[in-house]
Each structure stands twice: as structure tokens, then as C-alpha cells.
Write a protein that holds these residues in place. Structure first.
Motif, short mmCIF file in Angstrom:
data_model
loop_
_atom_site.label_atom_id
_atom_site.label_comp_id
_atom_site.label_asym_id
_atom_site.label_seq_id
_atom_site.Cartn_x
_atom_site.Cartn_y
_atom_site.Cartn_z
N LYS A 1 0.80 -1.23 0.00
CA LYS A 1 0.00 0.00 0.00
C LYS A 1 0.83 1.29 0.00
O LYS A 1 0.50 2.23 -0.73
CB LYS A 1 -0.97 0.01 1.19
N PRO A 2 1.91 1.39 0.78
CA PRO A 2 2.69 2.63 0.74
C PRO A 2 3.28 2.91 -0.65
O PRO A 2 3.34 4.07 -1.08
CB PRO A 2 3.80 2.39 1.77
N LEU A 3 3.71 1.87 -1.34
CA LEU A 3 4.28 2.04 -2.67
C LEU A 3 3.20 2.46 -3.67
O LEU A 3 3.41 3.36 -4.49
CB LEU A 3 4.95 0.74 -3.12
N LEU A 4 2.04 1.83 -3.58
CA LEU A 4 0.93 2.20 -4.45
C LEU A 4 0.45 3.63 -4.16
O LEU A 4 0.08 4.36 -5.09
CB LEU A 4 -0.23 1.22 -4.27
N TYR A 5 0.46 3.99 -2.91
CA TYR A 5 0.06 5.34 -2.52
C TYR A 5 0.93 6.38 -3.23
O TYR A 5 0.43 7.38 -3.76
CB TYR A 5 0.19 5.48 -1.01
N GLY A 6 2.23 6.10 -3.28
CA GLY A 6 3.13 7.01 -3.97
C GLY A 6 2.86 7.08 -5.46
O GLY A 6 2.85 8.17 -6.05
N LEU A 7 2.61 5.94 -6.07
CA LEU A 7 2.34 5.93 -7.51
C LEU A 7 1.05 6.65 -7.85
O LEU A 7 0.97 7.41 -8.82
CB LEU A 7 2.28 4.48 -8.01
N ALA B 1 8.37 8.41 -7.12
CA ALA B 1 7.00 8.22 -6.63
C ALA B 1 6.96 7.20 -5.49
O ALA B 1 6.25 7.39 -4.49
CB ALA B 1 6.10 7.76 -7.77
N LEU B 2 7.71 6.12 -5.63
CA LEU B 2 7.75 5.12 -4.57
C LEU B 2 8.34 5.70 -3.29
O LEU B 2 7.81 5.45 -2.19
CB LEU B 2 8.57 3.90 -5.02
N ARG B 3 9.41 6.46 -3.42
CA ARG B 3 10.03 7.07 -2.24
C ARG B 3 9.06 8.01 -1.54
O ARG B 3 8.96 8.02 -0.30
CB ARG B 3 11.29 7.82 -2.65
N GLU B 4 8.32 8.78 -2.32
CA GLU B 4 7.39 9.73 -1.72
C GLU B 4 6.23 9.00 -1.04
O GLU B 4 5.70 9.48 -0.03
CB GLU B 4 6.88 10.70 -2.79
N GLY B 5 5.84 7.86 -1.59
CA GLY B 5 4.82 7.06 -0.91
C GLY B 5 5.30 6.61 0.46
O GLY B 5 4.56 6.69 1.45
N ASP C 1 10.98 -4.03 5.25
CA ASP C 1 12.09 -3.13 4.94
C ASP C 1 12.08 -2.90 3.44
O ASP C 1 12.33 -3.83 2.66
CB ASP C 1 13.42 -3.76 5.39
N TYR C 2 11.76 -1.69 3.03
CA TYR C 2 11.50 -1.41 1.62
C TYR C 2 12.74 -1.07 0.80
O TYR C 2 12.67 -1.03 -0.42
CB TYR C 2 10.51 -0.24 1.52
N ARG C 3 13.87 -0.85 1.41
CA ARG C 3 15.07 -0.42 0.67
C ARG C 3 15.75 -1.62 -0.01
O ARG C 3 16.10 -2.59 0.65
CB ARG C 3 16.05 0.25 1.62
N LEU C 4 15.94 -1.50 -1.31
CA LEU C 4 16.68 -2.53 -2.03
C LEU C 4 18.15 -2.11 -2.02
O LEU C 4 18.70 -1.63 -3.01
CB LEU C 4 16.15 -2.69 -3.46
N ASP C 5 18.78 -2.29 -0.87
CA ASP C 5 20.15 -1.84 -0.67
C ASP C 5 21.14 -2.94 -1.02
O ASP C 5 20.76 -4.01 -1.53
CB ASP C 5 20.34 -1.36 0.77
N ALA C 6 22.41 -2.69 -0.75
CA ALA C 6 23.46 -3.63 -1.14
C ALA C 6 23.28 -4.98 -0.45
O ALA C 6 23.51 -6.03 -1.07
CB ALA C 6 24.83 -3.03 -0.81
N GLY C 7 22.88 -4.95 0.82
CA GLY C 7 22.69 -6.21 1.53
C GLY C 7 21.58 -7.05 0.93
O GLY C 7 21.71 -8.28 0.81
N LYS C 8 20.49 -6.40 0.54
CA LYS C 8 19.39 -7.15 -0.06
C LYS C 8 19.75 -7.66 -1.46
O LYS C 8 19.33 -8.73 -1.87
CB LYS C 8 18.12 -6.31 -0.09
#
Length: 254
Positions: free
Chosen positions: A17-23, A197-201, A230-237
Motif C-alpha cells: 500500500k505505501p508504494l501504491l500510494y506514492g504511484l 514516486a515510490l520514495r514519496e509514498g 524493509d522497503y530499501r533494495l540496498d546492497a545487503g538485499k
């Protein structure tokens, strides 16, 4: 001339939902045809060409002829995820059979991997159909994912969180679903706007939590969004994703 909208499919669970909210709040909303589905259906639509952008279970990636991960955000966890668990009336060591949730092959593959390598416990796997949760009893356990898990910790005595188990097994976080496109012509401008948009969501999580009803009286949406997903697709993920996909492509027993 009306420009054709990009076909997008995303997971229909609370964690999206947070990602869709941003979009939906962004200028991109007019350029997207958005549909929601369970994870396995999202994967099918992207693989079949019915969608060109998808928030899809990562286990489908090796089956795609050509794809690109287009976002710095995902559905992930760094430890306990809370909504991908094996449930049962008896300890895992006493389970003889486990239903495998048909909603997501990523979670199914993760459960198989952990049972083989981490718990080192052999069981007979059962294909799950609608209503299978009611058949989890005795020595029969069940993998359940997504919103249907909410409240099951009160119903079953034993709960094994797959995010926690993967972290203990590998020391890594985990990626359950990623934003993927099969369209090589998607512009860099579009991808940059999509990511923004995803970040702003996610930046509007406090407001979104006020708008969304809690699915259960004792379910804490704030805790779920900020401590389990955890929404960040960082180096660890990304490292974890590479490791998990090596298991998938090696062909775990089915």
C-alpha cells in the motif's frame, strides 16, 4: 493521439500500500494501468506479457527471458517479517507434512530451502488450495503468507518466521518481491519518476497509517511498516537476492 498506458501489476497485500500510494499520488498515475493480484498471479502476468511492469516474487526472475529491476525499493525484511510463517500445533521437528501456500513461489522456495539447510528436517509437502489453513492440525503444518497470516499467531501454538530463519541462516536480509520490467524500451525518465514516486509514498507513511484501517484490533500497522517490512533494495538485499536466486536456479527438489 492518446499515449498507451504502461501495464503494471502489483501484489495486493498490505505491505504494498505505501508504494501504491506514492504511484497513485504522482504524475505517473496517468501513464499507468494498475492492477492488483496475489503474488503468483503477478509473476504469471509479467512472464506471459500481460503486464510490462510488476512487483513480483523474485523466484520468477530466472524464468524471464529479459528483465530489469527498476527500483531502489522492494518488499523485503531484515529479520522478522511477521507475514511469511510456518504455523502448526506441534514443534517443527514433529511436523510430518507442511502445506505450501500457493500465493507465492518465492516463499515456497524459501521454506523448502530452510527446511533442507537450516532446520535439516524432512517433511512431505502438500499443495495448498483455498481453505487449507483449516486443515493445519496435528502433525500437519502450513506455510501462510500475506494478510491471511494476521491473527494466526493466536490460533496456532507454534510459529516459525521465515525472515527470521533466513537471517539466522545467512546473516542477510531477504527480498520477497521486486519491481521488474520486461520492456527494454522503458525510458530512464520514466524509471527515475517511478522511483521518486515510490520514495514519496514511503515518506507519507505516517499519513497513510491514519487512512488505512487495521486488519485486526491488535495488529499494529505502524510497527509492521517500520519494523517488519524493509522497503530499501540496498546492497545487503541485492547480495541476498543473488544468493537466493542461486538456490532457485540450482533447482531445489519439487
Amino acid at each position: 493521439m492518446v499515449k498507451k498506458k504502461a501495464r503494471l501489476v502489483a501484489v495486493s497485500y498490505l505491505n504494498t500500500k505505501p508504494l501504491l500510494y506514492g504511484l497513485l499520488r504522482s504524475s505517473l498515475s496517468d501513464r499507468l494501468q494498475i492492477d492488483l493480484a496475489i503474488p503468483s498471479e503477478c509473476a504469471r502476468r509479467l512472464a506471459s506479457g500481460e503486464a510490462e511492469i510488476g512487483l513480483v516474487p523474485v523466484a520468477v526472475l530466472p524464468e524471464l527471458d529479459e528483465y530489469r529491476i527498476i527500483s531502489d525499493y522492494c518488499i523485503g525484511a531484515d529479520g522478522e517479517v511477521a507475514t511469511v510463517c510456518i504455523y502448526g500445533d506441534v514443534p517443527l521437528r514433529e511436523m510430518t507434512h507442511i502445506y505450501l501456500d500457493h500465493h507465492s513461489r518465492t516463499s515456497v522456495m524459501l521454506a523448502r530451502l530452510l527446511l533442507e539447510e537450516y532446520w535439516e528436517h524432512h517433511v512431505t509437502f502438500l499443495d495448498a488450495k483455498d481453505g487449507y489453513i483449516d486443515h493445519i492440525n496435528g502433525t500437519i503444518g502450513g506455510l501462510v503468507i500475506g494478510d491471511r497470516t494476521i491473527g494466526l499467531d493466536k490460533r496456532f501454538r507454534y510459529v516459525y518466521d521465515l525472515g527470521t530463519a533466513w537471517k539466522q541462516h545467512t546473516g542477510l536480509p531477504f527480498v520477497f518481491a521486486a519491481w521488474v520490467t520486461t520492456n527494454p524500451d522503458l525510458s530512464e525518465e520514466f524509471i527515475a519518476s517511478f522511483n521518486t514516486a515510490l520514495r514519496e509514498g514511503l515518506d507519507h507513511l505516517p499519513q497513510l497509517q491514519l487512512l488505512l484501517p487495521s486488519p485486526a484490533p491488535d495488529f499494529d500497522l505502524t510497527n509492521y511498516y517500520t519494523h517488519h517490512i524493509d522497503y530499501r533494495l540496498d546492497a545487503g538485499k541485492r547480495k541476498a537476492l543473488k544468493r537466493f536466486l542461486s538456490y532457485v536456479t540450482a533447482g531445489l527438489p519439487v
